[in-house]
Motif scaffolding. Structure first.
Motif, PDB file in Angstrom:
ATOM      1  N   ASN A 135      -0.649   2.516   6.132  1.00  0.00           N
ATOM      2  CA  ASN A 135      -1.805   2.797   5.286  1.00  0.00           C
ATOM      3  C   ASN A 135      -2.321   4.196   5.607  1.00  0.00           C
ATOM      4  O   ASN A 135      -1.705   4.944   6.394  1.00  0.00           O
ATOM      5  CB  ASN A 135      -2.884   1.720   5.442  1.00  0.00           C
ATOM      6  N   SER A 136      -3.465   4.573   5.027  1.00  0.00           N
ATOM      7  CA  SER A 136      -3.963   5.936   5.207  1.00  0.00           C
ATOM      8  C   SER A 136      -4.307   6.228   6.662  1.00  0.00           C
ATOM      9  O   SER A 136      -4.062   7.337   7.155  1.00  0.00           O
ATOM     10  CB  SER A 136      -5.182   6.166   4.313  1.00  0.00           C
TER      11      SER A 136
ATOM     12  N   GLU B 157       0.831  -1.204   0.000  1.00  0.00           N
ATOM     13  CA  GLU B 157       0.000   0.000   0.000  1.00  0.00           C
ATOM     14  C   GLU B 157       0.867   1.257   0.000  1.00  0.00           C
ATOM     15  O   GLU B 157       0.573   2.236  -0.694  1.00  0.00           O
ATOM     16  CB  GLU B 157      -0.935   0.003   1.210  1.00  0.00           C
ATOM     17  N   THR B 158       1.953   1.224   0.762  1.00  0.00           N
ATOM     18  CA  THR B 158       2.864   2.370   0.805  1.00  0.00           C
ATOM     19  C   THR B 158       3.486   2.627  -0.552  1.00  0.00           C
ATOM     20  O   THR B 158       3.522   3.767  -1.040  1.00  0.00           O
ATOM     21  CB  THR B 158       3.973   2.118   1.844  1.00  0.00           C
TER      22      THR B 158
ATOM     23  N   ASP C  12       2.425   1.541  -3.520  1.00  0.00           N
ATOM     24  CA  ASP C  12       1.401   1.914  -4.499  1.00  0.00           C
ATOM     25  C   ASP C  12       1.075   3.397  -4.386  1.00  0.00           C
ATOM     26  O   ASP C  12       0.845   4.079  -5.397  1.00  0.00           O
ATOM     27  CB  ASP C  12       0.128   1.089  -4.264  1.00  0.00           C
ATOM     28  N   ARG C  13       1.062   3.894  -3.157  1.00  0.00           N
ATOM     29  CA  ARG C  13       0.732   5.306  -2.924  1.00  0.00           C
ATOM     30  C   ARG C  13       1.798   6.223  -3.519  1.00  0.00           C
ATOM     31  O   ARG C  13       1.507   7.320  -3.985  1.00  0.00           O
ATOM     32  CB  ARG C  13       0.607   5.541  -1.417  1.00  0.00           C
ATOM     33  N   THR C  14       3.051   5.783  -3.501  1.00  0.00           N
ATOM     34  CA  THR C  14       4.152   6.610  -4.013  1.00  0.00           C
ATOM     35  C   THR C  14       4.502   6.298  -5.468  1.00  0.00           C
ATOM     36  O   THR C  14       5.396   6.938  -6.038  1.00  0.00           O
ATOM     37  CB  THR C  14       5.406   6.417  -3.141  1.00  0.00           C
TER      38      THR C  14
ATOM     39  N   LYS D  32       9.121  14.902  -2.125  1.00  0.00           N
ATOM     40  CA  LYS D  32       9.224  13.686  -1.323  1.00  0.00           C
ATOM     41  C   LYS D  32      10.526  13.630  -0.535  1.00  0.00           C
ATOM     42  O   LYS D  32      10.533  13.260   0.648  1.00  0.00           O
ATOM     43  CB  LYS D  32       9.107  12.465  -2.245  1.00  0.00           C
TER      44      LYS D  32
END
Length: 347
Positions: free
Chosen positions: A265-266, A205-206, A208-210, A306
């Motif tokens: 995650n979020s 998830e991390t 994919d987010r970046t 970033k």
């Protein structure tokens, strides 16, 4: 003058015994890390050791890997990378050490000549006993190997002052984030073997987010099986309402630690769970004779994006800038010059 043997030929026991004893070696030199890195796409192990001519004592270790990508899907182009650099025998003497370093340079450059190789890069671990604190060199030791200087910086927290002073030295925003996370109901526990799937879901998830390709699950399985299980890693899980929302992994070796990997995650981001994980880990370090903690590579000149966000987060836990010694070995080949142009005009 020296006998050169591959990592697997030397064997795990002899390899790790040397890593344990050498003040220039750290976690990145361990036998099993080279195994773990082979799980990355295009990565193959090229690590080797230098022994006395009769095959007696080990004199140096060099973790090394080849990373190969294909241009246009067909032409294989590689880089050679040493995460850890050369670790030599303690008290070997300046003259013999210089000869060792030259033998290392010649061997790596010779190995790189067997194929299309664009770059050879080496880095030294800031947490190795010979490189940390008051012993930190003033000049990049990789210059002695013949490298050009590619020095950067890393954030390092001196834990020897004790819990109260470490807490006070943290930036106010970090302390505020820790309190916010506690008030949000985040609970922290140490990871066990069965937590690997949950950790990997957070990792995916991390990334994919970046927009970054995730590491293979086998890489984290190697960390779980070969580092966490042997006390060379500690992993903490942050939970909210019984659900894992963030996790952080710390390498532990020779009274020092490093922030190795992290994920969230979020919900973890919203509740500042990663800050509470950092403080939980630091509290454990303070109670377990860890003297130095490297929060990670610094980007102090970044003013946005970033890199600035990551660097600011790592700094906020009381870190000071220390050198992160890096270098490039020149090959003087057409492929190296072409690779340099593709990477932004480097010679």
């Amino acid at each position: 003058m020296f006998k050169i043997v591959a990592r697997k030929e030397l064997g795990r026991d002899a390899w790790d015994a040397f890593a344990d004893a050498s003040d220039e070696a750290w976690l990145w030199h361990r036998f099993d890390l080279q195994e773990a890195l082979q799980t990355w796409a295009g990565s193959t192990d090229e690590s080797f050791a230098l022994l006395e001519p009769d095959g007696g004592r080990v004199l140096a270790l060099v973790p090394l890997r080849r990373v190969t990508k294909r241009i246009g899907g067909c032409i294989p182009v590689s880089i050679f990378e040493s995460l850890g650099g050369v670790a030599t025998l303690n008290d070997i003497g300046d003259r013999r050490r210089r000869a060792l370093l030259m033998a290392v340079r010649d061997f790596i450059v010779g190995r790189a000549g067997r194929g299309i190789v664009g770059e050879i890069r080496l880095s030294l671990p800031a947490m190795a006993p010979a490189l940390r604190g008051a012993l930190c060199p003033r000049v990049n030791p990789l210059l002695d190997v013949g490298c050009s200087n590619a020095l950067t910086q890393t954030w390092v927290v001196d834990l020897r002052a004790g819990r109260d002073q470490v807490w006070e030295k943290m930036e106010g925003r970090a302390r505020t984030a820790v309190r916010k996370s506690e008030k949000a109901g985040i609970t922290i526990r140490e990871a066990v073997h069965d937590d690997l799937p949950a950790y990997y879901r957070l990792h995916r998830e991390t990334y994919d987010r970046t927009g970054t390709p995730p590491h293979p699950e086998q890489y984290f399985r190697a960390i779980w099986d070969r580092f966490l299980a042997n006390g060379l890693s500690r992993i903490w899980i942050a939970e909210l309402d019984g659900e894992p929302v963030a996790a952080e992994n710390f390498g532990i070796y020779k009274h020092a630690a490093i922030y190795w990997t992290g994920a969230s995650n979020s919900r973890g981001l919203q509740t500042e769970a990663n800050s509470l994980l950092q403080w939980t880990a630091m509290t454990w370090m303070l109670n377990n004779e860890i003297e130095w903690y490297e929060t990670g590579e610094a980007f102090p000149q970044s003013d946005s994006g970033k890199s600035k966000g990551i660097s600011d987060f790592k700094r906020s836990f009381g870190g000071e800038l220390y050198p992160y010694f890096k270098g490039r070995l020149p090959m003087n080949t057409a492929w190296e010059r072409l690779y340099g142009c593709l990477q932004g005009g480097r010679p």
